[in-house]
Scaffold this motif. Structure first.
Motif, PDB file in Angstrom:
ATOM      1  N   VAL A   1       1.168 -11.594   0.242  1.00 55.59           N
ATOM      2  CA  VAL A   1       0.808 -10.427   1.061  1.00 55.59           C
ATOM      3  C   VAL A   1       1.044 -10.719   2.540  1.00 55.59           C
ATOM      4  O   VAL A   1       1.589  -9.888   3.270  1.00 55.59           O
ATOM      5  CB  VAL A   1      -0.654 -10.008   0.793  1.00 55.59           C
TER       6      VAL A   1
ATOM      7  N   TYR B   1      -1.392   0.543   4.035  1.00 56.40           N
ATOM      8  CA  TYR B   1      -1.316   0.660   2.585  1.00 56.40           C
ATOM      9  C   TYR B   1      -2.622   0.234   1.923  1.00 56.40           C
ATOM     10  O   TYR B   1      -2.933   0.663   0.832  1.00 56.40           O
ATOM     11  CB  TYR B   1      -0.191  -0.203   2.030  1.00 56.40           C
TER      12      TYR B   1
ATOM     13  N   ARG C   1       4.780 -10.606   3.212  1.00 54.54           N
ATOM     14  CA  ARG C   1       5.291  -9.233   3.211  1.00 54.54           C
ATOM     15  C   ARG C   1       4.874  -8.482   4.471  1.00 54.54           C
ATOM     16  O   ARG C   1       5.632  -7.672   4.996  1.00 54.54           O
ATOM     17  CB  ARG C   1       4.791  -8.472   1.986  1.00 54.54           C
ATOM     18  N   LEU C   2       3.660  -8.747   4.961  1.00 52.27           N
ATOM     19  CA  LEU C   2       3.211  -8.104   6.196  1.00 52.27           C
ATOM     20  C   LEU C   2       4.055  -8.578   7.377  1.00 52.27           C
ATOM     21  O   LEU C   2       4.432  -7.782   8.240  1.00 52.27           O
ATOM     22  CB  LEU C   2       1.734  -8.408   6.451  1.00 52.27           C
TER      23      LEU C   2
ATOM     24  N   LEU D   1       5.334  -4.461   4.073  1.00 51.02           N
ATOM     25  CA  LEU D   1       4.034  -3.823   3.884  1.00 51.02           C
ATOM     26  C   LEU D   1       3.426  -3.522   5.241  1.00 51.02           C
ATOM     27  O   LEU D   1       3.733  -4.166   6.229  1.00 51.02           O
ATOM     28  CB  LEU D   1       3.077  -4.756   3.136  1.00 51.02           C
ATOM     29  N   GLU D   2       2.565  -2.526   5.262  1.00 51.18           N
ATOM     30  CA  GLU D   2       1.806  -2.218   6.468  1.00 51.18           C
ATOM     31  C   GLU D   2       0.333  -2.213   6.101  1.00 51.18           C
ATOM     32  O   GLU D   2      -0.032  -1.879   4.970  1.00 51.18           O
ATOM     33  CB  GLU D   2       2.222  -0.870   7.030  1.00 51.18           C
ATOM     34  N   PRO D   3      -0.535  -2.595   7.050  1.00 52.04           N
ATOM     35  CA  PRO D   3      -1.969  -2.615   6.735  1.00 52.04           C
ATOM     36  C   PRO D   3      -2.502  -1.264   6.265  1.00 52.04           C
ATOM     37  O   PRO D   3      -3.483  -1.202   5.540  1.00 52.04           O
ATOM     38  CB  PRO D   3      -2.620  -3.030   8.052  1.00 52.04           C
TER      39      PRO D   3
END
Length: 75
Positions: A38, A51, A41-42, A47-49
């Motif tokens: 995670v 999500y 990916r951030l 990914l964005e927080p």
């Protein structure tokens, strides 16, 4: 490095942890692997927080209010 090779290494690491360290070590390695995935990916921007955290704004609350059944006693 392909995703299949990365998955192979992750599976081997979990297997070694489970065999030599027991179930607790297996879960520790698995949990830290998920945290690392995670975080990676951030940092890559995949990914964005947002999500993980939902913002509750007035539009969503208004949508909830409109779904009430007419004549509902809980006003």
């Amino acid at each position: 490095m392909s995703k299949a090779v990365i998955g192979l290494f992750a599976g081997m690491a979990l297997g070694f942890a489970g065999y030599f360290g027991g179930f607790g070590a297996f879960l520790t390695v698995l949990g830290l692997g998920v945290v690392g995935l995670v975080a990676g990916r951030l940092m890559e921007g995949d990914l964005e927080p947002g999500y993980f955290f939902r913002h509750r704004d007035d539009e969503q609350r208004a949508g909830f209010e409109q779904r009430r059944v007419p004549g509902d006693w809980r006003r």
